[in-house]
Design a protein around this motif. Sequence first.
Motif, PDB file in Angstrom:
ATOM      1  N   ARG A   2       0.879  -1.178   0.000  1.00  0.00           N
ATOM      2  CA  ARG A   2       0.000   0.000   0.000  1.00  0.00           C
ATOM      3  C   ARG A   2       0.909   1.220   0.000  1.00  0.00           C
ATOM      4  O   ARG A   2       1.799   1.330   0.845  1.00  0.00           O
ATOM      5  N   ILE A   3       0.680   2.105  -0.961  1.00  0.00           N
ATOM      6  CA  ILE A   3       1.520   3.297  -1.046  1.00  0.00           C
ATOM      7  C   ILE A   3       0.731   4.537  -0.629  1.00  0.00           C
ATOM      8  O   ILE A   3      -0.492   4.501  -0.508  1.00  0.00           O
TER       9      ILE A   3
ATOM     10  N   GLY B 291      13.400  -0.640  -9.513  1.00  0.00           N
ATOM     11  CA  GLY B 291      13.964  -1.466  -8.449  1.00  0.00           C
ATOM     12  C   GLY B 291      13.996  -2.945  -8.798  1.00  0.00           C
ATOM     13  O   GLY B 291      14.979  -3.639  -8.533  1.00  0.00           O
ATOM     14  N   LEU B 292      12.922  -3.416  -9.405  1.00  0.00           N
ATOM     15  CA  LEU B 292      12.881  -4.829  -9.791  1.00  0.00           C
ATOM     16  C   LEU B 292      13.888  -5.131 -10.892  1.00  0.00           C
ATOM     17  O   LEU B 292      14.607  -6.127 -10.828  1.00  0.00           O
ATOM     18  N   GLU B 293      13.954  -4.269 -11.889  1.00  0.00           N
ATOM     19  CA  GLU B 293      14.830  -4.520 -13.036  1.00  0.00           C
ATOM     20  C   GLU B 293      16.306  -4.292 -12.717  1.00  0.00           C
ATOM     21  O   GLU B 293      17.168  -5.025 -13.196  1.00  0.00           O
ATOM     22  N   GLN B 294      16.614  -3.282 -11.913  1.00  0.00           N
ATOM     23  CA  GLN B 294      18.015  -2.930 -11.659  1.00  0.00           C
ATOM     24  C   GLN B 294      18.607  -3.581 -10.425  1.00  0.00           C
ATOM     25  O   GLN B 294      19.821  -3.684 -10.321  1.00  0.00           O
TER      26      GLN B 294
ATOM     27  N   VAL C 242      11.983   1.930  -3.277  1.00  0.00           N
ATOM     28  CA  VAL C 242      10.526   1.821  -3.143  1.00  0.00           C
ATOM     29  C   VAL C 242       9.989   2.217  -1.776  1.00  0.00           C
ATOM     30  O   VAL C 242       8.841   2.631  -1.649  1.00  0.00           O
ATOM     31  N   GLY C 243      10.800   2.083  -0.747  1.00  0.00           N
ATOM     32  CA  GLY C 243      10.353   2.326   0.624  1.00  0.00           C
ATOM     33  C   GLY C 243       9.755   3.692   0.890  1.00  0.00           C
ATOM     34  O   GLY C 243       8.777   3.801   1.644  1.00  0.00           O
TER      35      GLY C 243
ATOM     36  N   ALA D 174       2.910   3.310   2.485  1.00  0.00           N
ATOM     37  CA  ALA D 174       2.020   3.871   3.502  1.00  0.00           C
ATOM     38  C   ALA D 174       2.146   3.078   4.801  1.00  0.00           C
ATOM     39  O   ALA D 174       1.761   3.545   5.858  1.00  0.00           O
ATOM     40  N   GLY D 175       2.686   1.884   4.712  1.00  0.00           N
ATOM     41  CA  GLY D 175       2.909   0.992   5.852  1.00  0.00           C
ATOM     42  C   GLY D 175       3.767  -0.154   5.383  1.00  0.00           C
ATOM     43  O   GLY D 175       4.051  -0.269   4.186  1.00  0.00           O
ATOM     44  N   PRO D 176       4.201  -1.014   6.301  1.00  0.00           N
ATOM     45  CA  PRO D 176       5.036  -2.148   5.884  1.00  0.00           C
ATOM     46  C   PRO D 176       4.272  -3.077   4.940  1.00  0.00           C
ATOM     47  O   PRO D 176       3.098  -3.367   5.176  1.00  0.00           O
ATOM     48  N   PRO D 177       4.916  -3.545   3.871  1.00  0.00           N
ATOM     49  CA  PRO D 177       4.243  -4.485   2.975  1.00  0.00           C
ATOM     50  C   PRO D 177       4.070  -5.844   3.644  1.00  0.00           C
ATOM     51  O   PRO D 177       4.863  -6.226   4.510  1.00  0.00           O
ATOM     52  N   ALA D 178       3.030  -6.555   3.255  1.00  0.00           N
ATOM     53  CA  ALA D 178       2.828  -7.939   3.703  1.00  0.00           C
ATOM     54  C   ALA D 178       3.535  -8.846   2.704  1.00  0.00           C
ATOM     55  O   ALA D 178       3.331  -8.725   1.494  1.00  0.00           O
TER      56      ALA D 178
END
Length: 100
Positions: free
Chosen positions: A9-10, A25-28, A80-81, A85-89
């Motif tokens: 959630r962002i 972030g995923l690609e690099q 990405v951090g 909006a909160g820690p990802p699950a």
Amino acid sequence: MILELVDIRIQPDKQTEFDAAVQRGLEQVIAKAKGYKGHVINKCIETPERYVVQIYWETLENHTVDFRESPAFQEWRGIVGPFFAGPPAVEHFHQLSKSA
């Protein structure tokens, strides 16, 4: 193969910036990690601040040890951090079956 499922959630009104950041972030970063096999980014239609990212790893340890205990994890979170909006699950799955 292991599926890492990340429910993110962002912050509101940050979708365009996050779209670019998560792909970068995923690609690099993550794509260069040991055991990385691929990924899918899913963006929610009903809740535009919600993303579900699927990352495929050769083994569970490739994610939980090799990646998470490496400097690359901090690099990924730095990208990405700031949008969270909160820690990802985060959960991991084995594939039970698959159709075409």
